[in-house]
Structure formats: structure tokens, C-alpha cells
Design an enzyme around this catalytic site. Structure first.
Site, PDB file in Angstrom:
ATOM      1  N   ARG A 197     -23.963  69.463   6.263  1.00 52.54           N
ATOM      2  CA  ARG A 197     -25.643  67.988   5.776  1.00 52.54           C
ATOM      3  C   ARG A 197     -26.161  68.231   3.908  1.00 52.54           C
ATOM      4  O   ARG A 197     -26.237  67.858   3.301  1.00 52.54           O
ATOM      5  CB  ARG A 197     -26.554  68.554   6.786  1.00 52.54           C
ATOM      6  CG  ARG A 197     -27.980  67.362   6.697  1.00 52.54           C
ATOM      7  CD  ARG A 197     -29.027  67.241   6.698  1.00 52.54           C
ATOM      8  NE  ARG A 197     -29.910  65.903   7.448  1.00 52.54           N
ATOM      9  CZ  ARG A 197     -31.080  66.323   6.253  1.00 52.54           C
ATOM     10  NH1 ARG A 197     -31.612  67.608   6.392  1.00 52.54           N
ATOM     11  NH2 ARG A 197     -31.857  65.447   5.751  1.00 52.54           N
ATOM     12  N   HIS A 249     -25.769  66.904   1.072  1.00 50.97           N
ATOM     13  CA  HIS A 249     -26.925  66.483   0.218  1.00 50.97           C
ATOM     14  C   HIS A 249     -26.371  66.378  -1.438  1.00 50.97           C
ATOM     15  O   HIS A 249     -27.138  66.460  -1.867  1.00 50.97           O
ATOM     16  CB  HIS A 249     -28.079  66.690   0.650  1.00 50.97           C
ATOM     17  CG  HIS A 249     -28.899  66.196   2.107  1.00 50.97           C
ATOM     18  ND1 HIS A 249     -29.659  65.792   1.413  1.00 50.97           N
ATOM     19  CD2 HIS A 249     -27.756  65.166   3.409  1.00 50.97           C
ATOM     20  CE1 HIS A 249     -30.135  65.190   3.314  1.00 50.97           C
ATOM     21  NE2 HIS A 249     -28.937  64.611   3.769  1.00 50.97           N
ATOM     22  N   ASN A 254     -34.949  66.287   2.366  1.00 49.63           N
ATOM     23  CA  ASN A 254     -34.434  67.743   2.258  1.00 49.63           C
ATOM     24  C   ASN A 254     -36.190  67.835   2.968  1.00 49.63           C
ATOM     25  O   ASN A 254     -36.277  69.506   3.411  1.00 49.63           O
ATOM     26  CB  ASN A 254     -34.167  67.773   0.792  1.00 49.63           C
ATOM     27  CG  ASN A 254     -33.211  67.717   0.129  1.00 49.63           C
ATOM     28  OD1 ASN A 254     -32.220  66.917   1.514  1.00 49.63           O
ATOM     29  ND2 ASN A 254     -32.774  67.526  -0.234  1.00 49.63           N
ATOM     30  N   HIS A 276     -22.840  63.582  12.396  1.00 48.38           N
ATOM     31  CA  HIS A 276     -23.870  63.284  13.382  1.00 48.38           C
ATOM     32  C   HIS A 276     -23.617  63.519  14.936  1.00 48.38           C
ATOM     33  O   HIS A 276     -24.722  63.043  15.752  1.00 48.38           O
ATOM     34  CB  HIS A 276     -24.540  62.080  13.363  1.00 48.38           C
ATOM     35  CG  HIS A 276     -25.239  61.649  12.409  1.00 48.38           C
ATOM     36  ND1 HIS A 276     -26.312  61.131  11.900  1.00 48.38           N
ATOM     37  CD2 HIS A 276     -25.241  62.520  10.983  1.00 48.38           C
ATOM     38  CE1 HIS A 276     -26.505  60.768  10.573  1.00 48.38           C
ATOM     39  NE2 HIS A 276     -25.462  62.002  10.434  1.00 48.38           N
TER      40      HIS A 276
END
Length: 314
Positions: A56, A60, A88, A187
Site C-alpha cells: 500500500r 500511495h 494515510n 485487497h
């Protein structure tokens, strides 16, 4: 689970991405991969969730002004870093593992490997260790000297996004609808905070009621109560990288609103069905999409720097 080594999409157009190569550190840091892998393996063994957290972080990072390690920077008097941005805040994690990786890499080849590249390699290793595919990571990125909380707040699609918003967000980064669906398959590992899925489990109708009730047990309706309580993004195998994520979508058991949007009578439905029946295809396409995502606006050549500490500019 067979590893899938992907060679496609290694040479995309564009001068910056063309400067990335799979053998970038072959001479300058030959022990890079073994060093990163060792630290990631130890971290995942201690907590399987950390693999998803590292993956992740890479996502990001790349979605905010390119794959430049900016997500790792702490706030300074001259800029507010991305760690405090809404996507975040209280959820981005794994920074301590990146610190440990960076320290280990600095021990074997000081001043050579960027934090941005460390994130790319750690993401690949995290996926592989949890049972997913492997791929040849393109390297040669350099680190940003600044970060932007504003860009982080606007560039990373929130879990409340509808399909059109998701398509637009990914398209702005050069990623296709297929890339969107396959990258969302990440996911299959990790967890989400109650605050990210509360509205879905209490207010939405395209959700299996037994699943909604299960999630309500750990996520009270009142805002501010249990916001940080966690639930697995993949109901079936939350610490195993597989294609069960897509099975959950067909059963209306996507945890996030943005998850279920991929299978809700729209343009992405057929892609979800494709990966539901073809795990090898999902693995192959996921690896290719990660390579493609890693090509988003990297700093190369003399741009940026090679940080000694991933949290601070030199």
C-alpha cells in the site's frame, strides 16, 4: 503456488521510465535483493499484515507525484509531508520496516539505493512471500526532496469512490480499467479501518446481509466509536495473496464501497469474472500492472537524491 515472472511492459515509452532497468544495481549493489528480502521475510513472519502495508505504501507513493519515495518523508518546517494526508493518517504503516530495510541496504552499499526503489522491491517481495506472483522489478528511481499533503489528499482515490471516479483517477496516471481491477486485487491481503467501511455496512443495499452483520459486530454505527477497529479486506484468506477477492465481489462481500463498485452492473464486471476463473491470469496481469505503476513519473538521472534516511532529505 507457482511464481510468475513477467517480462512484458519492461520498456514503456517515455524518457524517465526508459532509464529504469531490471539490472540497475547489478554492479553497484549486487546484494540488494537478498538484503531486502531478508528484512521483509522477517517482518512478514512477525506480522503477515505488514506485507499488505508495504504494498500500500508503494501505491500511495506512486499516485502522488510519481514513484519518488515522498510518502516516506516526515514533516519539516518547509513542507507538510504526506503521512498526515487523509488517505494515510492513522492507516499508512510499515515505515519502521522501510527504515530497517534502508539500514541493512546502507550497510552493504552505502549511498547507492534510493528509498523509492526500496519500496518497489519490498512490494514485490511482500506479494511473493504471501503466496502471490514474482516479477523483475525495474529500478533506478531517485528520491524526492519534498512532499505534498495537498497532492496526497487529491491524488489517492478514497474508499468511497464510485467506478467513474476510480477510472478517472487511474486513467490520470496512465493506468487502464483493467489495471484498476487487477491492482484492486491487492485487497486480497490486508485490513481496513472501521471508518473506511462504516457507511457501506450500515447504509448500502448491494451487500450480503450476513456479511454486513458480521462487519457491524466490530464496527459500531456512531462515528468516532471504534473507528480504528480492523476487518480483513478479503473475508476468506486475508493473509494469502490469491484471487478470492474477486469471489467476494460476486457474493456482494466487498468490504469497501470502492471494492464493490468493480462488480455492480458496470464496465468492470466482466474483468472481475475473468480473474475469478483465472488465478494464473490474475497473477500475470497483477505483476505487469505493478511494473506499469512503478513507471509513473520516476525521478531519474540527476533529479532528486539518494536519501541516507528515508524519513529525511539529505
Amino acid at each position: 503456488v507457482a511464481a510468475v515472472v513477467v517480462f512484458a511492459l519492461l520498456y514503456l515509452s517515455g524518457s524517465s521510465s526508459a532509464q529504469l532497468s531490471v539490472d540497475y544495481y547489478c554492479d553497484s549493489c549486487p546484494d540488494l535483493f537478498a538484503t531486502v528480502r531478508s528484512v521483509v521475510e522477517s517482518a512478514v513472519q512477525a506480522e503477515a499484515r505488514i506485507g499488505a502495508s508495504l504494498l500500500r505504501l508503494f501505491f500511495h507513493d506512486c499516485f502522488v507525484n510519481g514513484c519518488d519515495g515522498s510518502v516516506l518523508l516526515d514533516d519539516t518546517p518547509s513542507f507538510r509531508g504526506e503521512k498526515g494526508a487523509l488517505p494515510n493518517l492513522n492507516s499508512a504503516r510499515g515505515f519502521d520496516v522501510v527504515d530497517r530495510i534502508k539500514s541493512a541496504v546502507e550497510n552493504v552499499c552505502p549511498g547507492v539505493v534510493s528509498c523509492a526503489d526500496i519500496l518497489a522491491v519490498a512490494s514485490r517481495d511482500s506479494v511473493g512471500i504471501l503466496g502471490g506472483p514474482s516479477w523483475d522489478v525495474k529500478l533506478g528511481r531517485r528520491d524526492a526532496r519534498t512532499a505534498s499533503i495537498t497532492a496526497a489528499n487529491t491524488s489517492i482515490p478514497p474508499p468511497t469512490s464510485n467506478l467513474n471516479a476510480l477510472i478517472s483517477s487511474f486513467s490520470s496516471k496512465g493506468l487502464s480499467l483493467n489495471d484498476l481491477v487487477v491492482l484492486s486485487g491487492s485487497h486480497t491481503i490486508g485490513q481496513a479501518r472501521c471508518t473506511s467501511f462504516r457507511t457501506r455496512i450500515y447504509n448500502e443495499t448491494n451487500i450480503a446481509q450476513d456479511f454486513a452483520q458480521l462487519r457491524r459486530n466490530g464496527c459500531p454505527r456512531p462515528a468516532g466509536v471504534g473507528d480504528g477497529n480492523l476487518a480483513p479486506l478479503d473475508l476468506q484468506t486475508p493473509t494469502r495473496f490469491d484471487n478470492n477477492y474477486y469471489k467476494n465481489l460476486l457474493s456482494k462481500k466487498g468490504l469497501l464501497h470502492s471494492d464493490q463498485e468493480l462488480f455492480n452492473g458496470g464496465a468492470a464486471d466482466w474483468i472481475v469474472k475473468k480473474y475469478l476463473d483465472d488465478k494464473d491470469g490474475f497473477f500475470r496481469d497483477f505483476a505487469a500492472a505493478l511494473i506499469k505503476m512503478g513507471d509513473i513519473s520516476p525521478l531519474t538521472g540527476s533529479a532528486g537524491e539518494i536519501r541516507t534516511n528515508c524519513r529525511l532529505v539529505n
